[in-house]
Design a protein around this motif. Structure first.
Motif, mmCIF file in Angstrom:
data_model
loop_
_atom_site.group_PDB
_atom_site.id
_atom_site.type_symbol
_atom_site.label_atom_id
_atom_site.label_comp_id
_atom_site.label_asym_id
_atom_site.label_seq_id
_atom_site.Cartn_x
_atom_site.Cartn_y
_atom_site.Cartn_z
ATOM 1 N N ALA A 130 -8.570 1.449 29.934
ATOM 2 C CA ALA A 130 -7.601 2.293 30.263
ATOM 3 C C ALA A 130 -8.645 3.341 30.942
ATOM 4 N N THR A 131 -8.293 4.194 31.783
ATOM 5 C CA THR A 131 -8.796 5.260 32.346
ATOM 6 C C THR A 131 -7.958 6.288 32.848
ATOM 7 N N ALA A 132 -8.442 7.723 32.522
ATOM 8 C CA ALA A 132 -7.500 8.633 33.108
ATOM 9 C C ALA A 132 -8.229 9.286 34.256
ATOM 10 N N LEU A 133 -9.072 8.466 34.833
ATOM 11 C CA LEU A 133 -9.988 9.101 36.024
ATOM 12 C C LEU A 133 -9.625 8.442 37.266
ATOM 13 N N GLY A 134 -8.465 7.533 37.368
ATOM 14 C CA GLY A 134 -8.206 7.026 38.528
ATOM 15 C C GLY A 134 -8.620 5.475 38.604
ATOM 16 N N THR A 135 -8.228 4.650 39.383
ATOM 17 C CA THR A 135 -8.474 3.106 39.091
ATOM 18 C C THR A 135 -9.867 2.866 39.734
ATOM 19 N N SER A 136 -10.642 1.963 39.074
ATOM 20 C CA SER A 136 -11.999 1.677 39.590
ATOM 21 C C SER A 136 -12.135 0.388 39.200
ATOM 22 N N ILE A 137 -13.252 -0.412 40.159
ATOM 23 C CA ILE A 137 -13.466 -1.657 39.521
ATOM 24 C C ILE A 137 -14.791 -1.787 38.767
ATOM 25 N N ALA A 138 -15.220 -0.495 38.437
ATOM 26 C CA ALA A 138 -16.416 -0.473 37.504
ATOM 27 C C ALA A 138 -16.127 -0.255 35.987
#
Length: 123
Positions: free
Chosen positions: A98-106
């Motif tokens: 989970a992230t609050a920073l936006g989707t990413s593949i990293a």
């Protein structure tokens, strides 16, 4: 703080299907973008799929596109990974994040991780 718990892994024959689930607790699930990653023995953790917080946008690794589907149910605080047409090369431990920073593949973009669930595909 968000706690994530994956389930649904197991042993399946090539061509079979599995549905992974990732249940969240301890945070506002709908505020997080979610991802699925996997790690095979001796290999780095790799991106599988991601979904934004509303569920309206998804993105897949080329290796799983057309076979895997990511989805989420914000009311149930759960993200899913439907895996069809499984191949032996899909064998790995699968993690949700989970992230609050936006989707990413990293992988480094994600703040919270589950403990992983093993998927083994036999030939």
């Amino acid at each position: 703080q968000v706690q994530l718990v994956e389930s649904g892994g197991g042993l399946v024959q090539a061509g079979g299907s599995l549905r992974l689930s990732c249940a969240a607790s301890g945070g506002t699930f709908s505020s997080y973008d979610m991802g699925w990653f996997r790690q095979a023995p001796g290999k780095e953790r790799e991106f599988v799929a991601t979904i934004n917080r509303s569920g309206g946008n998804t993105y897949y690794a080329d290796s799983v596109k057309g076979r895997f589907t990511i989805s989420r149910d914000n009311a149930k605080k759960t993200v899913y990974l439907q895996m069809n047409g499984l191949k032996p090369e899909d064998t790995a431990v699968y993690y949700c994040a989970a992230t609050a920073l936006g989707t990413s593949i990293a992988p480094g973009w994600y703040d919270y991780w589950g403990q992983g669930t093993q998927v083994t595909v036999s030939s």
